[in-house]
Motif scaffolding. Sequence first.
Motif, mmCIF file in Angstrom:
data_model
loop_
_atom_site.group_PDB
_atom_site.id
_atom_site.type_symbol
_atom_site.label_atom_id
_atom_site.label_comp_id
_atom_site.label_asym_id
_atom_site.label_seq_id
_atom_site.Cartn_x
_atom_site.Cartn_y
_atom_site.Cartn_z
ATOM 1 N N THR A 163 1.106 -1.567 -0.122
ATOM 2 C CA THR A 163 0.230 -0.116 0.386
ATOM 3 C C THR A 163 0.746 0.634 0.154
ATOM 4 O O THR A 163 0.692 2.163 -0.784
ATOM 5 C CB THR A 163 -0.857 0.246 0.933
ATOM 6 O OG1 THR A 163 -2.068 -1.468 1.040
ATOM 7 C CG2 THR A 163 -1.318 2.005 0.978
ATOM 8 N N PHE A 164 1.590 0.969 0.525
ATOM 9 C CA PHE A 164 2.789 2.928 1.074
ATOM 10 C C PHE A 164 3.532 2.368 -0.864
ATOM 11 O O PHE A 164 3.520 3.743 -1.350
ATOM 12 C CB PHE A 164 4.288 2.187 1.930
ATOM 13 C CG PHE A 164 4.535 3.182 2.018
ATOM 14 C CD1 PHE A 164 4.863 4.793 2.405
ATOM 15 C CD2 PHE A 164 6.128 2.838 1.032
ATOM 16 C CE1 PHE A 164 5.877 5.650 2.016
ATOM 17 C CE2 PHE A 164 7.326 3.928 0.895
ATOM 18 C CZ PHE A 164 7.464 5.236 1.559
ATOM 19 N N CYS A 165 4.021 1.543 -1.228
ATOM 20 C CA CYS A 165 4.646 1.680 -2.632
ATOM 21 C C CYS A 165 3.563 2.108 -3.695
ATOM 22 O O CYS A 165 3.830 3.415 -4.446
ATOM 23 C CB CYS A 165 5.114 0.314 -3.129
ATOM 24 S SG CYS A 165 7.093 0.126 -1.921
ATOM 25 N N VAL A 166 2.235 1.364 -3.474
ATOM 26 C CA VAL A 166 1.665 2.681 -4.684
ATOM 27 C C VAL A 166 1.050 3.817 -4.253
ATOM 28 O O VAL A 166 1.329 4.210 -4.676
ATOM 29 C CB VAL A 166 0.642 1.152 -4.523
ATOM 30 C CG1 VAL A 166 -0.749 1.535 -5.322
ATOM 31 C CG2 VAL A 166 0.453 0.051 -5.209
ATOM 32 N N MET A 167 0.753 4.286 -2.696
ATOM 33 C CA MET A 167 0.646 5.319 -3.169
ATOM 34 C C MET A 167 1.765 6.291 -2.974
ATOM 35 O O MET A 167 1.132 7.517 -3.544
ATOM 36 C CB MET A 167 -0.712 5.623 -1.262
ATOM 37 C CG MET A 167 -0.848 5.118 -1.236
ATOM 38 S SD MET A 167 -2.697 4.896 -2.256
ATOM 39 C CE MET A 167 -3.096 6.584 -1.632
ATOM 40 N N SER A 168 2.503 6.072 -2.839
ATOM 41 C CA SER A 168 4.030 7.345 -3.180
ATOM 42 C C SER A 168 3.406 7.202 -4.384
ATOM 43 O O SER A 168 3.976 8.318 -4.569
ATOM 44 C CB SER A 168 5.063 6.076 -2.105
ATOM 45 O OG SER A 168 5.703 5.838 -1.810
ATOM 46 N N LEU A 169 3.810 6.110 -5.463
ATOM 47 C CA LEU A 169 4.007 6.346 -6.724
ATOM 48 C C LEU A 169 2.638 7.510 -7.623
ATOM 49 O O LEU A 169 3.212 8.301 -8.116
ATOM 50 C CB LEU A 169 3.621 5.324 -7.619
ATOM 51 C CG LEU A 169 5.416 4.220 -7.478
ATOM 52 C CD1 LEU A 169 5.378 2.935 -8.329
ATOM 53 C CD2 LEU A 169 6.263 5.080 -6.896
ATOM 54 N N ILE A 170 1.199 6.342 -6.834
ATOM 55 C CA ILE A 170 0.416 8.155 -7.412
ATOM 56 C C ILE A 170 0.305 9.690 -6.791
ATOM 57 O O ILE A 170 0.256 9.871 -7.531
ATOM 58 C CB ILE A 170 -0.751 7.344 -6.719
ATOM 59 C CG1 ILE A 170 -0.889 5.457 -7.241
ATOM 60 C CG2 ILE A 170 -2.092 8.126 -6.719
ATOM 61 C CD1 ILE A 170 -2.584 5.335 -6.523
ATOM 62 N N SER A 171 1.194 9.396 -5.403
ATOM 63 C CA SER A 171 1.216 11.167 -5.163
ATOM 64 C C SER A 171 2.187 11.260 -6.184
ATOM 65 O O SER A 171 2.101 12.554 -5.713
ATOM 66 C CB SER A 171 1.777 10.421 -3.771
ATOM 67 O OG SER A 171 0.791 10.240 -2.775
ATOM 68 N N ALA A 172 3.667 10.901 -6.442
ATOM 69 C CA ALA A 172 4.423 11.652 -7.177
ATOM 70 C C ALA A 172 3.735 11.858 -8.484
ATOM 71 O O ALA A 172 4.359 13.369 -9.198
ATOM 72 C CB ALA A 172 5.509 10.349 -7.524
ATOM 73 N N GLY A 173 3.093 11.427 -8.962
ATOM 74 C CA GLY A 173 2.438 12.076 -10.886
ATOM 75 C C GLY A 173 1.245 12.872 -10.212
ATOM 76 O O GLY A 173 1.578 13.569 -11.498
ATOM 77 N N ALA A 174 0.276 12.792 -8.687
ATOM 78 C CA ALA A 174 -0.106 13.632 -8.652
ATOM 79 C C ALA A 174 0.620 15.132 -8.640
ATOM 80 O O ALA A 174 0.048 16.269 -8.642
ATOM 81 C CB ALA A 174 -1.189 13.461 -8.016
ATOM 82 N N LEU A 175 1.674 15.204 -7.697
ATOM 83 C CA LEU A 175 2.081 16.155 -7.396
ATOM 84 C C LEU A 175 3.397 17.158 -8.693
ATOM 85 O O LEU A 175 3.147 18.392 -8.198
ATOM 86 C CB LEU A 175 2.467 15.975 -5.830
ATOM 87 C CG LEU A 175 2.506 15.030 -4.400
ATOM 88 C CD1 LEU A 175 3.413 15.366 -3.618
ATOM 89 C CD2 LEU A 175 1.464 16.766 -3.914
ATOM 90 N N ALA A 176 3.531 16.004 -9.024
ATOM 91 C CA ALA A 176 4.152 16.390 -10.539
ATOM 92 C C ALA A 176 3.114 17.723 -11.223
ATOM 93 O O ALA A 176 3.871 18.469 -11.850
ATOM 94 C CB ALA A 176 4.627 15.254 -11.024
ATOM 95 N N ALA A 177 1.699 17.965 -11.303
ATOM 96 C CA ALA A 177 1.494 17.842 -12.153
ATOM 97 C C ALA A 177 1.568 19.750 -11.851
ATOM 98 O O ALA A 177 1.198 20.369 -12.471
ATOM 99 C CB ALA A 177 -0.067 17.710 -11.719
ATOM 100 N N TYR A 178 2.271 19.992 -10.809
ATOM 101 C CA TYR A 178 2.140 21.365 -9.703
ATOM 102 C C TYR A 178 3.283 21.761 -10.149
ATOM 103 O O TYR A 178 3.257 22.351 -9.598
ATOM 104 C CB TYR A 178 0.967 21.303 -8.689
ATOM 105 C CG TYR A 178 0.335 21.427 -8.592
ATOM 106 C CD1 TYR A 178 -1.074 21.668 -8.928
ATOM 107 C CD2 TYR A 178 -0.331 19.585 -8.137
ATOM 108 C CE1 TYR A 178 -1.786 21.305 -8.630
ATOM 109 C CE2 TYR A 178 -1.598 19.132 -7.611
ATOM 110 C CZ TYR A 178 -2.464 19.798 -8.050
ATOM 111 O OH TYR A 178 -3.835 19.910 -7.930
ATOM 112 N N VAL A 179 4.660 20.944 -10.768
ATOM 113 C CA VAL A 179 6.478 21.681 -10.429
ATOM 114 C C VAL A 179 6.273 21.705 -12.562
ATOM 115 O O VAL A 179 6.545 20.345 -12.810
ATOM 116 C CB VAL A 179 6.739 20.635 -9.415
ATOM 117 C CG1 VAL A 179 8.244 20.910 -9.901
ATOM 118 C CG2 VAL A 179 6.378 20.863 -8.780
#
Length: 221
Positions: A163-179
């Motif tokens: 769960t941690f690994c999946v959420m980390s990768l999803i978060s990386a993709g979502a947050l990168a949209a703002y940078v």
Amino acid sequence: MTFQRARSDEQREIRRRAILDTAAAMLDEMPVAEVSLNELSRRVGLAKSNVLRYFESREAVLLELLDDFLGTWLEELAEELAAGIEADASPEVRADQLAEVLSRSLSERMVLCDLFGAQGGVLEHNVSVEVVKRHKRSSHAKLVTMVELVRRHLPELGDGAQTFCVMSLISAGALAAYVPPPPSLLAAYADEPDLGVLHLDLRDALRTSCSAALVGVLPRA
């Protein structure tokens, strides 16, 4: 770059690799959303119809690049985790170190994060069932590798590591949209400094996200 007609498996693989390498070079210049099949065809020196003989769509090209980039990152991550996490530290310290290594590693790979961000909403559309199945099999194998890496350094996560690994990768993709923020947003921050609280630093945001996910999945004493 120009090609003669590919007549052997080796020649076809060379051409296929050239398409992927050209797309990768484009991603160094522009976000995923701006990579077009027309421009890819022009740069690789093939007609669009010829590119489609090797990849059924733009999305199929980018999905394969995502698989490639993810595999390369995991190889590098193994070394980064080994160097950045103290084996004899407490679980809490090792969790903090894990969040730090992951946030730094992902924030330094903007192309990978951009591809993660486009994966669900864009890249997994306009592709056949076979392409999606191949991509998902590859993604699953790489997720298993990442879970094993994380559990090697923080075995206390147990089943929560996935769960941690999946959420980390999803978060990386979502947050990168703002940078990086567009010029208009930077101008707004300059005009109204109070709005600067909304300015996002990718590494800091990823660290907060990873830390929060770890709190959620680490077993309570």
